[in-house]
Motif scaffolding. Structure first.
Motif, mmCIF file in Angstrom:
data_model
loop_
_atom_site.group_PDB
_atom_site.id
_atom_site.type_symbol
_atom_site.label_atom_id
_atom_site.label_comp_id
_atom_site.label_asym_id
_atom_site.label_seq_id
_atom_site.Cartn_x
_atom_site.Cartn_y
_atom_site.Cartn_z
ATOM 1 N N UNK A 56 58.874 116.406 88.540
ATOM 2 C CA UNK A 56 59.228 117.825 88.379
ATOM 3 C C UNK A 56 58.816 118.650 89.602
ATOM 4 N N UNK A 57 59.526 119.758 89.861
ATOM 5 C CA UNK A 57 59.334 120.533 91.091
ATOM 6 C C UNK A 57 57.906 121.031 91.270
ATOM 7 N N UNK A 58 57.309 121.562 90.253
ATOM 8 C CA UNK A 58 55.992 122.161 90.411
ATOM 9 C C UNK A 58 54.882 121.319 89.801
ATOM 10 N N UNK A 59 54.974 120.005 90.048
ATOM 11 C CA UNK A 59 53.909 119.106 89.625
ATOM 12 C C UNK A 59 52.707 119.308 90.538
ATOM 13 N N UNK A 60 51.530 119.350 89.930
ATOM 14 C CA UNK A 60 50.305 119.589 90.708
ATOM 15 C C UNK A 60 50.171 118.593 91.845
ATOM 16 N N UNK A 61 49.831 119.051 93.039
ATOM 17 C CA UNK A 61 49.662 118.136 94.175
ATOM 18 C C UNK A 61 48.539 117.134 93.917
ATOM 19 N N UNK A 62 48.651 115.971 94.554
ATOM 20 C CA UNK A 62 47.624 114.941 94.418
ATOM 21 C C UNK A 62 48.256 113.569 94.205
ATOM 22 N N UNK A 63 47.398 112.576 94.061
ATOM 23 C CA UNK A 63 47.845 111.191 93.868
ATOM 24 C C UNK A 63 48.006 110.894 92.377
ATOM 25 N N UNK A 64 49.093 110.221 92.034
ATOM 26 C CA UNK A 64 49.368 109.831 90.656
ATOM 27 C C UNK A 64 49.518 108.305 90.596
ATOM 28 N N UNK A 65 49.107 107.731 89.492
ATOM 29 C CA UNK A 65 49.238 106.275 89.354
ATOM 30 C C UNK A 65 49.539 105.899 87.904
ATOM 31 N N UNK A 66 50.167 104.757 87.758
ATOM 32 C CA UNK A 66 50.496 104.198 86.441
ATOM 33 C C UNK A 66 50.458 102.683 86.563
ATOM 34 N N UNK A 67 50.497 102.006 85.437
ATOM 35 C CA UNK A 67 50.496 100.544 85.419
ATOM 36 C C UNK A 67 51.776 100.054 84.761
ATOM 37 N N UNK A 68 52.504 99.227 85.512
ATOM 38 C CA UNK A 68 53.715 98.608 85.012
ATOM 39 C C UNK A 68 53.371 97.160 84.612
ATOM 40 N N UNK A 69 53.596 96.844 83.347
ATOM 41 C CA UNK A 69 53.263 95.503 82.838
ATOM 42 C C UNK A 69 54.551 94.720 82.573
ATOM 43 N N UNK A 70 54.630 93.524 83.164
ATOM 44 C CA UNK A 70 55.780 92.639 82.959
ATOM 45 C C UNK A 70 55.395 91.515 82.022
ATOM 46 N N UNK A 71 56.292 91.183 81.111
ATOM 47 C CA UNK A 71 56.058 90.108 80.149
ATOM 48 C C UNK A 71 57.217 89.127 80.190
ATOM 49 N N UNK A 72 56.909 87.844 80.374
ATOM 50 C CA UNK A 72 57.921 86.796 80.437
ATOM 51 C C UNK A 72 57.858 85.963 79.167
ATOM 52 N N UNK A 73 58.961 85.897 78.441
ATOM 53 C CA UNK A 73 59.002 85.108 77.201
ATOM 54 C C UNK A 73 60.269 84.285 77.176
#
Length: 458
Positions: A441-458
């Motif tokens: 979004x345009x006015x997201x607070x400045x700074x570093x953002x992180x998330x975790x993407x988890x992959x599952x193989x079945x």
């Protein structure tokens, strides 16, 4: 399967041979057929145990190509008997299929010697339970005079009772294998299946636990060194299943391994080299266990396997492997966006290599899900803002073909990155990638953002 955590994502940075003259037909007369007349007789299943009766049914027989004669439509008279007409659920019943009068005879003047015929066939089970029972007979017959009738023969097999009630048994297709001059087969099929019921048994509920695992063979006989297909059902989903030859109460060196799919079914092949083999089983675990297996289904080695003087037989095996994946890193740096403008923060998934060396019929699916992106002071970019465009490449020579998942949001619920379908033969190596785009979004607070993407193989 245990989930595998993918990179932390950072916003910052599958001719008929013509006959060779009458001489071949005479020499191989056991493989050529003549019609034996007869009518039809049907015996309906009854609500009580009755004695077995012979039944007549129309049969279509195909003589060996070398005989040089067309298919024959005749009548077979056969009878089914059992060793136990009132079994309990869980009992093993031995079935005997006797062909009283085959739909064929010796069409030539040449007498045929004794002990050249090896019969195999199937018995159709109906009523309270349905199944196809493989039956085989010994290589034993009286001499057949020139233009004489083929003799009666019997075949036996077993099945496990899995349901209480009236169970009907009908004769099915059969094959006469002959070992005279050449190894030849004469398959005879029921023209209008199922054939009439010959035997009815009444099963009672024994109250015990029933092992419903079952297998069906693609053929009831073959030469030593032939591969036979085996299909199974009601095994533990995902279990490793051993296919093995049996010679009486011992296991032969002929084995193969398959993996049961998500429904507990499987399809595999086992090469039978041991001429002593009389049956094939399938089981879970390290050794044969009747409570965790199915069979034996009768199987007859009809020829081959002989080692000439001065020769040596060589054996090898192919071990089934695993389904696994490897990724070439654990961090993805997405491009930065400007405060007040926002837009797509882009990057690429670290390449994932999938290796499927199981050798079974099951495909695979690679899915992913992502957490919310968290930033300074508890600021959050929702997981639904991450979208991907998957891509998947298949290494040449792989039995399976990889399909990329659909482009769209990943989100916390997850989405499919890539997959291969179930098939008769599966496996191979695959390279999976994806273009990533996080809509900030345009006015997201400045700074570093992180998330975790988890992959599952079945």
């Amino acid at each position: 399967m245990r989930p595998i955590t993918h990179p932390t994502i950072r916003r910052s940075a599958a001719r008929r041979h013509s006959g060779r003259g009458r001489r071949w037909a005479a020499a191989l007369g056991v493989g050529a057929l003549v019609v034996a007349g007869g009518g039809g007789l049907a015996t309906p299943a009854q609500a009580m145990v009755t004695a077995s009766v012979p039944v007549d049914f129309p049969t279509h027989c195909i003589p060996p190509d070398i005989a040089g004669i067309p298919p024959i439509d005749g009548t077979t008279k056969a009878e089914i008997t059992v060793d136990n007409a009132v079994p309990e659920v869980g009992d093993t019943v031995t079935v005997t299929y006797t062909v009283v009068q085959p739909a064929a005879g010796n069409p030539v003047d040449l007498p045929l010697p004794a002990d050249i015929m090896t019969p195999t066939g199937r018995v159709t089970v109906g009523g309270a339970q349905t199944a196809s029972v493989t039956v085989t007979g010994p290589k034993k017959n009286a001499p057949v005079p020139g233009k004489g009738a083929f003799p009666s023969f019997s075949m036996t097999g077993t099945f496990t009772v899995t349901a209480p009630g009236s169970i009907t048994l009908s004769p099915g297709d059969y094959n006469i294998h002959t070992s005279y001059i050449m190894e030849l087969d004469t398959p005879c099929t029921v023209t209008d299946p199922p054939a009439p019921v010959s035997e009815t048994i009444i099963a009672t509920d024994g109250g015990g636990q029933v092992n419903e695992r079952s297998i069906l063979l693609g053929a009831a006989s073959g030469a030593a060194g032939d591969a036979v297909s085996v299909t199974g059902s009601k095994f533990t989903p995902g279990a490793a299943v051993t296919l093995a030859g049996r010679a009486g109460d011992r296991q032969t060196a002929d084995t193969a391994t398959v993996t049961a799919d998500a429904t507990g079914g499987f399809s595999g092949r086992i090469t039978v080299d041991d001429p002593a083999t009389t049956g094939i089983v399938a089981y879970e675990g390290d050794a044969w266990d009747a409570t965790k297996g199915a069979g034996p289904q009768a199987y007859t080695v009809t020829g081959g396997g002989e080692v000439p003087d001065g020769s040596q037989r060589l054996h090898t095996s192919v071990r089934a492997g695993t389904l696994s994946m490897v990724q070439d890193g654990d961090t993805v740096d997405l491009s930065a966006v400007d405060f007040g403008r926002g837009g797509a923060s882009r990057g690429s998934l670290r390449t994932v290599t999938v290796e499927d060396y199981r050798g079974g019929p099951a495909g695979w699916s690679l899915t992913g899900k992502v957490t919310d992106f968290t930033g300074p002071g508890g600021a959050v970019i929702d997981a639904s803002a991450l979208r991907w465009t998957p891509a998947c490449a298949t290494k040449p020579g792989s039995p399976s073909t990889c399909a990329a998942g659909s482009a769209g949001p990943v989100g916390s619920a997850g989405a499919t990155l890539a997959s291969t379908p179930n098939a008769t033969a599966t496996g191979g190596e695959f390279t999976v990638d994806a273009r990533l785009a996080l809509e900030v979004p345009a006015y997201t607070a400045p700074g570093a953002y992180s998330a975790v993407l988890t992959l599952t193989l079945t």
